[in-house]
Structures are given as C-alpha cells and as structure tokens.
Motif scaffolding. Sequence first.
Motif, PDB file in Angstrom:
ATOM      1  N   SER A   7       0.822  -1.216   0.000  1.00 51.56           N
ATOM      2  CA  SER A   7       0.000   0.000   0.000  1.00 51.56           C
ATOM      3  C   SER A   7       0.853   1.263   0.000  1.00 51.56           C
ATOM      4  N   GLY A  35      -3.872   1.143  -3.106  1.00 49.59           N
ATOM      5  CA  GLY A  35      -4.152   2.552  -3.379  1.00 49.59           C
ATOM      6  C   GLY A  35      -3.057   3.514  -2.960  1.00 49.59           C
ATOM      7  N   GLY A  66      -7.277   4.783  -3.792  1.00 49.21           N
ATOM      8  CA  GLY A  66      -6.853   5.550  -2.621  1.00 49.21           C
ATOM      9  C   GLY A  66      -7.398   6.967  -2.726  1.00 49.21           C
ATOM     10  N   HIS A 132      -8.337   0.685   1.211  1.00 48.84           N
ATOM     11  CA  HIS A 132      -7.253   1.655   1.343  1.00 48.84           C
ATOM     12  C   HIS A 132      -7.153   2.228   2.758  1.00 48.84           C
ATOM     13  N   HIS A 171      -5.161  -2.800   5.424  1.00 50.26           N
ATOM     14  CA  HIS A 171      -5.339  -1.454   4.860  1.00 50.26           C
ATOM     15  C   HIS A 171      -4.051  -0.662   4.948  1.00 50.26           C
ATOM     16  N   HIS A 173      -2.959   3.875   4.236  1.00 46.93           N
ATOM     17  CA  HIS A 173      -3.478   5.246   4.377  1.00 46.93           C
ATOM     18  C   HIS A 173      -2.939   6.005   5.582  1.00 46.93           C
TER      19      HIS A 173
END
Length: 228
Positions: A7, A35, A66, A132, A171, A173
């Motif tokens: 990610s 993302g 994302g 994401h 995930h 982010h």
Amino acid sequence: MRRFAISDIHGCSKTFNALLEKLELQKDDQLYLLGDFIDRGINSKGVVDKILQLKNDGYKVDCLLGNHEWMLMNSIYDYKKFENWMKNGGSITLDSYKISELDYIKKIPHDHLQFFRALEYYIELEDYYLVHAGFNFKDPDPFSDYESMIWLRDWHKNIKPEHLNGKKVIHGHAARIITKLFEDLKNKNTLVYNIDCSCVYDSKNKLGVLCAFNMDDITIITQKNLDN
Ligand SMILES: [Mn+2]
C-alpha cells in the motif's frame, strides 16, 4: 502461489521496483495494491506504468482506490478540488507526467485515466477484507460507506468483529513506523493490519519503508526508500 498486499507507494517507483525484485514475483502469485500509487513521491507516472506493465505481462494484480487517485479524478472538472489536490502532493505528480498545471490533467495518458477509473473501493476474500483507509463501523453497514473506505482514520477502536465474518482487514493510508506493524504481526489476535510503513517519508527515525505483506504467512518483506 503466494499473496502479497502493498500500500501507499506514493510515486516511489524505484522503491516499488526494488521491492518487486525482492519478492521474485511469479505469474501465479497474486498481488494486491491498496491505493495511493501517486502523489508526494518523485515518479507517480513510473509507478502506474509499472503496474500496467505487470498486468500486460500477465501478472495477477488487483488494485484499490486511494484518496489520492480520488483527488486526481475529481480535480478534472472542479478547480477547488484541483487546488486542494495540488496542496496534497499533486503537483509533483503532474511533473512526473511533464504536464504543467495550466495544461491541466486532461493530458494524462488515456490508459492511466482508465486505470484510475477502474479502481475498486474494497475487495472481499475468503479470509480478508482489503481496503485503502478503513471501514466505518459506526455505520450499521460498514460496507456501504464508500467515502470512509478512502479517507477514514482512527477507526480501529470502533471495530465490531461481528461485522467481519471471521475475516481480517488489511489497509494502508495512515502512515506509521514499521515497529508498530511488527507488534501487530506478533499478536495472534490482531484483526486489522495497517501496512502503510511511511514509504514516502524521511527514512530517518525508521520511516521510509515500503512493505509487502504476505497474506498467508503473516510476514513482511521490506524495502527502504530509494527515491528520496
Ligand atoms: Mn491515503
């Protein structure tokens, strides 16, 4: 056959390529990219080129949306959103495409725009949910809140395991130090793995690491940032 999740590559194409080489990716492996391929790092175009090349070469690669790809797409017809995107690392992305802000983003190659448009909000597997940012467990149906899937932060405390059907969540982010991920790997009760190890950030203080999460072994393969 192995399954990896990666990610928040954020334009760090050398780092991404080096990590892929370490994995020695095979055509029966499955790669999930969660993302934020673009923005902040030096070569967003190079990251998307590499992903498209892998797909063309017959590698199994599934990609999620994302918030940074969302900002790019929503900037096309909305100048306020465009300005906001520029403030959030978008201008270096346009540089990588050799497009000036005045030319605007309509000049991004068609296959790249098509790639961005086709990105999914989340993927449900037999044993995992991939997303994401996260899921909004304050909503009676966390899988209907799409905005949260690309923007939400600090949601772990709200998890309702009964909504997860025995699955775990992977995930990105929310950039963090890799030692936090190591703690989660050690804990057998971990329900949620945040695999964003701050790739695009300064490699001082143990930031600046891109990691590939092996979804079957629950191990990670790491690559220090080579782009900054
Ligand atoms: Mn993000």
